[in-house]
Structures are given as C-alpha cells and as structure tokens.
Design a protein around this motif. Structure first.
Motif, short mmCIF file in Angstrom:
data_model
loop_
_atom_site.label_atom_id
_atom_site.label_comp_id
_atom_site.label_asym_id
_atom_site.label_seq_id
_atom_site.Cartn_x
_atom_site.Cartn_y
_atom_site.Cartn_z
N GLY A 57 -11.37 36.69 19.68
CA GLY A 57 -11.83 36.00 18.49
C GLY A 57 -11.26 36.52 17.18
O GLY A 57 -11.42 35.88 16.14
N LEU A 58 -10.61 37.67 17.22
CA LEU A 58 -10.09 38.25 15.98
C LEU A 58 -8.75 37.63 15.59
O LEU A 58 -7.90 37.38 16.45
CB LEU A 58 -9.92 39.76 16.12
N ASP A 59 -8.59 37.41 14.32
CA ASP A 59 -7.32 36.92 13.77
C ASP A 59 -6.22 37.93 14.11
O ASP A 59 -6.46 39.14 14.07
CB ASP A 59 -7.48 36.79 12.25
N PRO A 60 -5.02 37.47 14.42
CA PRO A 60 -3.93 38.40 14.72
C PRO A 60 -3.66 39.41 13.61
O PRO A 60 -3.23 40.53 13.88
CB PRO A 60 -2.72 37.48 14.94
N LEU A 61 -3.95 39.05 12.38
CA LEU A 61 -3.76 39.98 11.27
C LEU A 61 -4.75 41.15 11.35
O LEU A 61 -4.41 42.28 11.03
CB LEU A 61 -3.88 39.25 9.93
N VAL A 62 -5.96 40.89 11.80
CA VAL A 62 -6.94 41.97 12.01
C VAL A 62 -6.44 42.90 13.11
O VAL A 62 -6.50 44.13 12.98
CB VAL A 62 -8.34 41.41 12.35
N LEU A 63 -5.91 42.33 14.17
CA LEU A 63 -5.38 43.15 15.27
C LEU A 63 -4.19 43.97 14.80
O LEU A 63 -4.03 45.13 15.21
CB LEU A 63 -5.01 42.26 16.46
N ALA A 64 -3.35 43.41 13.94
CA ALA A 64 -2.21 44.16 13.40
C ALA A 64 -2.68 45.29 12.50
O ALA A 64 -2.02 46.33 12.40
CB ALA A 64 -1.28 43.22 12.63
N ALA A 65 -3.82 45.11 11.86
CA ALA A 65 -4.37 46.13 10.96
C ALA A 65 -5.10 47.23 11.71
O ALA A 65 -5.28 48.33 11.18
CB ALA A 65 -5.33 45.48 9.96
N ALA A 66 -5.52 46.97 12.94
CA ALA A 66 -6.36 47.92 13.68
C ALA A 66 -5.81 49.35 13.73
O ALA A 66 -6.58 50.30 13.52
CB ALA A 66 -6.63 47.41 15.08
N PRO A 67 -4.51 49.57 13.95
CA PRO A 67 -4.02 50.96 13.98
C PRO A 67 -4.13 51.67 12.63
O PRO A 67 -4.08 52.90 12.58
CB PRO A 67 -2.55 50.82 14.38
N LEU A 68 -4.32 50.92 11.56
CA LEU A 68 -4.42 51.49 10.22
C LEU A 68 -5.86 51.72 9.78
O LEU A 68 -6.12 52.31 8.74
CB LEU A 68 -3.72 50.57 9.20
N ILE A 69 -6.81 51.23 10.58
CA ILE A 69 -8.23 51.36 10.26
C ILE A 69 -8.73 52.69 10.80
O ILE A 69 -8.41 53.08 11.92
CB ILE A 69 -9.03 50.18 10.86
N LYS A 70 -9.51 53.38 9.97
CA LYS A 70 -10.06 54.69 10.37
C LYS A 70 -11.03 54.49 11.52
O LYS A 70 -12.04 53.79 11.40
CB LYS A 70 -10.77 55.35 9.20
N ARG A 71 -10.74 55.14 12.64
CA ARG A 71 -11.61 55.06 13.81
C ARG A 71 -12.74 56.07 13.63
O ARG A 71 -12.50 57.27 13.55
CB ARG A 71 -10.81 55.35 15.07
N PRO A 72 -13.99 55.60 13.58
CA PRO A 72 -15.11 56.53 13.42
C PRO A 72 -15.37 57.33 14.70
O PRO A 72 -14.99 56.91 15.80
CB PRO A 72 -16.30 55.63 13.09
N ALA A 73 -16.03 58.45 14.52
CA ALA A 73 -16.43 59.26 15.67
C ALA A 73 -17.43 58.46 16.51
O ALA A 73 -18.11 57.57 15.99
CB ALA A 73 -17.08 60.55 15.19
N PRO A 74 -17.52 58.77 17.79
CA PRO A 74 -18.51 58.07 18.64
C PRO A 74 -19.91 58.23 18.05
O PRO A 74 -20.23 59.23 17.42
CB PRO A 74 -18.40 58.77 19.98
N ASP A 75 -20.74 57.23 18.28
CA ASP A 75 -22.12 57.25 17.78
C ASP A 75 -22.92 58.30 18.53
O ASP A 75 -23.20 58.14 19.72
CB ASP A 75 -22.74 55.86 17.95
N GLN A 76 -23.28 59.34 17.83
CA GLN A 76 -24.02 60.45 18.46
C GLN A 76 -25.45 60.07 18.82
O GLN A 76 -26.00 60.61 19.76
CB GLN A 76 -24.04 61.66 17.51
N SER A 77 -26.03 59.12 18.10
CA SER A 77 -27.42 58.76 18.39
C SER A 77 -27.54 58.12 19.78
O SER A 77 -28.55 58.27 20.43
CB SER A 77 -27.96 57.80 17.32
N ILE A 78 -26.51 57.45 20.24
CA ILE A 78 -26.56 56.83 21.57
C ILE A 78 -26.53 57.91 22.64
O ILE A 78 -27.31 57.91 23.57
CB ILE A 78 -25.40 55.84 21.76
N SER A 79 -25.62 58.89 22.49
CA SER A 79 -25.50 59.93 23.51
C SER A 79 -26.71 60.86 23.51
O SER A 79 -27.04 61.44 24.51
CB SER A 79 -24.21 60.73 23.31
N GLN A 80 -27.39 61.01 22.38
CA GLN A 80 -28.58 61.86 22.33
C GLN A 80 -29.76 61.23 23.04
O GLN A 80 -30.64 61.92 23.51
CB GLN A 80 -28.94 62.14 20.86
N ARG A 81 -29.78 59.89 23.13
CA ARG A 81 -30.88 59.20 23.80
C ARG A 81 -30.73 59.24 25.30
O ARG A 81 -31.68 59.05 26.03
CB ARG A 81 -30.96 57.75 23.33
#
Length: 82
Positions: A57-81
């Motif tokens: 569903g994502l526009d190809p431009l969003v996919l092209a931008a993905a490598p430039l987007i800051k990848r956040p750390a995994p959500d710690q609240s999920i692993s703590q539960r």
C-alpha cells in the motif's frame, strides 16, 4: 480504518507532496519529514509494514525513502510484557 491503513495514508500523503518536487529531492524530503514529525512508535509501525508486508500500500517514493528514515529501537514495552 485500521492504524496501519491510517499510517499508510499519511505516508502516502507526504509522498504525494514530494512528487511535485524535483525527483532527486523526493526520497530525502519524505525521510526528513518523517524523521522530524513522526514519533518512534509511528516509524516502528512503518518499518513493520516495509519489512514484514513488503511495503503493501505504500507509495514507491515512501519505499525509496525508507533507507533514509531513522529506524527506532525495538519497543521495549512489548518485550517486558512477555
């Protein structure tokens, strides 16, 4: 509308704007906007769509931008539960 659908819609709206800009600026423009204005939870959800659903569903431009987007750390609240 699901959260994923809303997020895809928002990302695609950003891409739509940058389609009107010079092509070389598009991916960086989309990434800069998402990095500045999306909280880590939203970026994490975006990468889930890109990584596990092939960018469905994502526009190809969003996919092209993905490598430039800051990848956040995994959500710690999920692993703590667990």
């Amino acid at each position: 509308m699901s959260n994923d659908a809303k997020l895809v819609r928002m990302a695609n709206q950003i891409a739509t704007f940058f389609h009107s800009q010079p092509a070389a600026e598009g991916p960086q423009g989309v990434a800069t906007h998402i990095n500045k204005f999306w909280e880590p939870r939203m970026r994490r959800q975006l990468f889930d769509i890109v990584d596990h659903r092939g960018g469905e569903g994502l526009d190809p431009l969003v996919l092209a931008a993905a490598p430039l987007i800051k990848r956040p750390a995994p959500d710690q609240s999920i692993s703590q539960r667990a």
